[in-house]
Design a protein around this motif. Structure first.
Motif, PDB file in Angstrom:
ATOM      1  N   GLY A  10       0.709  -1.279  -0.245  1.00 36.96           N
ATOM      2  CA  GLY A  10       0.259  -0.194   0.055  1.00 36.96           C
ATOM      3  C   GLY A  10       0.964   1.183   0.454  1.00 36.96           C
ATOM      4  N   LEU A  11      -0.154   2.135   0.800  1.00 36.27           N
ATOM      5  CA  LEU A  11       0.872   3.115   0.748  1.00 36.27           C
ATOM      6  C   LEU A  11       0.783   4.067   1.927  1.00 36.27           C
ATOM      7  N   VAL A  12       2.178   4.255   2.207  1.00 33.66           N
ATOM      8  CA  VAL A  12       2.690   4.644   3.592  1.00 33.66           C
ATOM      9  C   VAL A  12       3.400   6.464   3.509  1.00 33.66           C
ATOM     10  N   GLY A  16       6.317   5.564   8.581  1.00 27.97           N
ATOM     11  CA  GLY A  16       5.606   4.248   9.029  1.00 27.97           C
ATOM     12  C   GLY A  16       5.941   2.733   8.428  1.00 27.97           C
ATOM     13  N   SER A  17       4.737   2.154   8.850  1.00 32.47           N
ATOM     14  CA  SER A  17       5.239   0.455   9.420  1.00 32.47           C
ATOM     15  C   SER A  17       3.922   0.246   7.772  1.00 32.47           C
ATOM     16  N   LEU A  18       4.561  -1.239   7.260  1.00 32.32           N
ATOM     17  CA  LEU A  18       3.438  -2.139   7.188  1.00 32.32           C
ATOM     18  C   LEU A  18       4.208  -3.516   6.880  1.00 32.32           C
ATOM     19  N   ARG A  19       3.559  -4.293   7.231  1.00 32.91           N
ATOM     20  CA  ARG A  19       3.279  -5.994   6.831  1.00 32.91           C
ATOM     21  C   ARG A  19       2.732  -6.648   5.875  1.00 32.91           C
ATOM     22  N   LEU A  20       3.946  -7.228   5.518  1.00 31.22           N
ATOM     23  CA  LEU A  20       3.641  -7.777   4.071  1.00 31.22           C
ATOM     24  C   LEU A  20       3.146  -8.786   4.584  1.00 31.22           C
ATOM     25  N   SER A  21       1.889 -10.066   4.208  1.00 29.90           N
ATOM     26  CA  SER A  21       2.060 -11.398   4.121  1.00 29.90           C
ATOM     27  C   SER A  21       2.180 -12.488   2.698  1.00 29.90           C
ATOM     28  N   LYS A  76      -0.190 -21.788   8.934  1.00 27.37           N
ATOM     29  CA  LYS A  76      -0.140 -21.415   8.414  1.00 27.37           C
ATOM     30  C   LYS A  76      -0.058 -21.145   7.036  1.00 27.37           C
ATOM     31  N   ASN A  77       1.312 -21.560   7.189  1.00 25.23           N
ATOM     32  CA  ASN A  77       2.035 -21.716   5.590  1.00 25.23           C
ATOM     33  C   ASN A  77       2.010 -20.373   5.302  1.00 25.23           C
ATOM     34  N   THR A  78       2.660 -19.451   6.139  1.00 24.82           N
ATOM     35  CA  THR A  78       2.343 -17.751   5.884  1.00 24.82           C
ATOM     36  C   THR A  78       3.933 -17.012   6.637  1.00 24.82           C
ATOM     37  N   VAL A  79       4.335 -16.011   5.375  1.00 27.43           N
ATOM     38  CA  VAL A  79       5.306 -16.009   6.358  1.00 27.43           C
ATOM     39  C   VAL A  79       5.206 -14.117   5.928  1.00 27.43           C
ATOM     40  N   TYR A  80       5.736 -13.108   6.723  1.00 30.74           N
ATOM     41  CA  TYR A  80       5.781 -12.298   6.481  1.00 30.74           C
ATOM     42  C   TYR A  80       6.887 -11.498   6.642  1.00 30.74           C
ATOM     43  N   LEU A  81       6.846 -10.528   6.327  1.00 29.06           N
ATOM     44  CA  LEU A  81       8.099  -9.033   6.251  1.00 29.06           C
ATOM     45  C   LEU A  81       6.921  -8.089   6.702  1.00 29.06           C
ATOM     46  N   GLN A  82       8.329  -7.545   8.140  1.00 30.03           N
ATOM     47  CA  GLN A  82       7.051  -6.057   8.593  1.00 30.03           C
ATOM     48  C   GLN A  82       8.125  -5.699   8.301  1.00 30.03           C
ATOM     49  N   MET A  83       7.976  -4.277   8.045  1.00 35.74           N
ATOM     50  CA  MET A  83       9.144  -3.124   7.306  1.00 35.74           C
ATOM     51  C   MET A  83       8.028  -1.999   8.284  1.00 35.74           C
ATOM     52  N   ASN A  84       9.823  -1.666   9.410  1.00 38.59           N
ATOM     53  CA  ASN A  84       9.425  -0.636   9.950  1.00 38.59           C
ATOM     54  C   ASN A  84       9.558   0.832   9.540  1.00 38.59           C
ATOM     55  N   SER A  85      10.191   2.194   9.851  1.00 37.53           N
ATOM     56  CA  SER A  85      10.577   3.627   9.472  1.00 37.53           C
ATOM     57  C   SER A  85      10.648   3.387   7.985  1.00 37.53           C
ATOM     58  N   LEU A  86       9.722   2.961   7.389  1.00 34.56           N
ATOM     59  CA  LEU A  86       9.997   2.595   5.878  1.00 34.56           C
ATOM     60  C   LEU A  86      10.401   4.193   5.127  1.00 34.56           C
ATOM     61  N   GLY A 120       3.780 -10.657  -6.617  1.00 29.40           N
ATOM     62  CA  GLY A 120       3.958  -9.427  -5.628  1.00 29.40           C
ATOM     63  C   GLY A 120       2.987  -8.575  -5.545  1.00 29.40           C
ATOM     64  N   THR A 121       3.475  -7.636  -4.512  1.00 24.85           N
ATOM     65  CA  THR A 121       2.565  -7.181  -4.173  1.00 24.85           C
ATOM     66  C   THR A 121       3.392  -4.900  -3.991  1.00 24.85           C
ATOM     67  N   GLN A 122       2.439  -4.201  -4.166  1.00 24.74           N
ATOM     68  CA  GLN A 122       3.633  -2.563  -4.234  1.00 24.74           C
ATOM     69  C   GLN A 122       3.344  -2.525  -3.276  1.00 24.74           C
ATOM     70  N   VAL A 123       4.203  -1.730  -2.814  1.00 25.85           N
ATOM     71  CA  VAL A 123       4.875  -0.868  -1.817  1.00 25.85           C
ATOM     72  C   VAL A 123       4.954   1.053  -2.001  1.00 25.85           C
ATOM     73  N   ASN A 124       4.258   2.074  -1.827  1.00 27.08           N
ATOM     74  CA  ASN A 124       4.711   3.010  -1.631  1.00 27.08           C
ATOM     75  C   ASN A 124       5.574   3.904  -0.509  1.00 27.08           C
ATOM     76  N   VAL A 125       5.706   3.956  -0.303  1.00 27.68           N
ATOM     77  CA  VAL A 125       6.773   5.266   0.609  1.00 27.68           C
ATOM     78  C   VAL A 125       6.696   6.835  -0.119  1.00 27.68           C
ATOM     79  N   SER A 126       5.647   7.387   0.332  1.00 28.02           N
ATOM     80  CA  SER A 126       5.834   8.974   0.155  1.00 28.02           C
ATOM     81  C   SER A 126       7.357  10.165   1.087  1.00 28.02           C
ATOM     82  N   SER A 127       7.784  10.772   1.232  1.00 27.70           N
ATOM     83  CA  SER A 127       8.531  11.466   1.680  1.00 27.70           C
ATOM     84  C   SER A 127       7.649  12.707   2.104  1.00 27.70           C
TER      85      SER A 127
END
Length: 127
Positions: A10-12, A16-21, A76-86, A120-127
């Motif tokens: 998503g857009l952050v 900020g933070s996002l968690r990808l699954s 759950k057959n799931t992997v995560y990516l917690q992204m902080n301080s983007l 893939g999933t799109q990550v957009n980080v605005s300044s």
């Protein structure tokens, strides 16, 4: 065959933070190392992080160390990516990938070493 489906992008704003699954289905997930890669427009797809089947081993590219955290829930057959301080430079399409077994860092960084990929999933980080 393993199918991988990413979500959580998503857009952050910067800082900020996002968690990808990444949800896996198909053949058994057992024994697979899971990795996250990313690709920005006009750039090569680059390695971000990897985690072993047990979760005991993780490996990160230097640019995300201390900010990103990879984890997995095998039940759950799931992997995560917690992204902080983007940061704006984290803007990219993020891909989940799977390979059999762990490996040396040079191996884990190579996209050719992974057998299965998500869309893939799109990550957009605005300044």
């Amino acid at each position: 065959q393993v199918q991988l489906v990413e979500s959580g992008g998503g857009l952050v704003q910067a800082g900020g933070s996002l968690r990808l699954s990444c949800a896996a289905s198909g053949r058994t997930f057992r024994g697979y190392t899971m990795g996250w890669f990313r690709q920005a427009p006009g750039k090569e797809r680059e390695f971000v992080a990897a985690i072993s089947w047990s979760g005991a081993n993780t490996y990160y590219v230097d640019s995300v160390k201390g900010r990103f955290s990879i984890s997995r829930d095998n039940a759950k057959n799931t992997v995560y990516l917690q992204m902080n301080s983007l940061k704006p430079e984290d803007t990219a399409r993020y891909y989940c990938a799977a390979r059999s077994g762990w490996g040396m860092p040079a191996t884990l960084r190579r996209r050719e070493e992974y057998d299965y990929w998500g869309q893939g999933t799109q990550v957009n980080v605005s300044s």
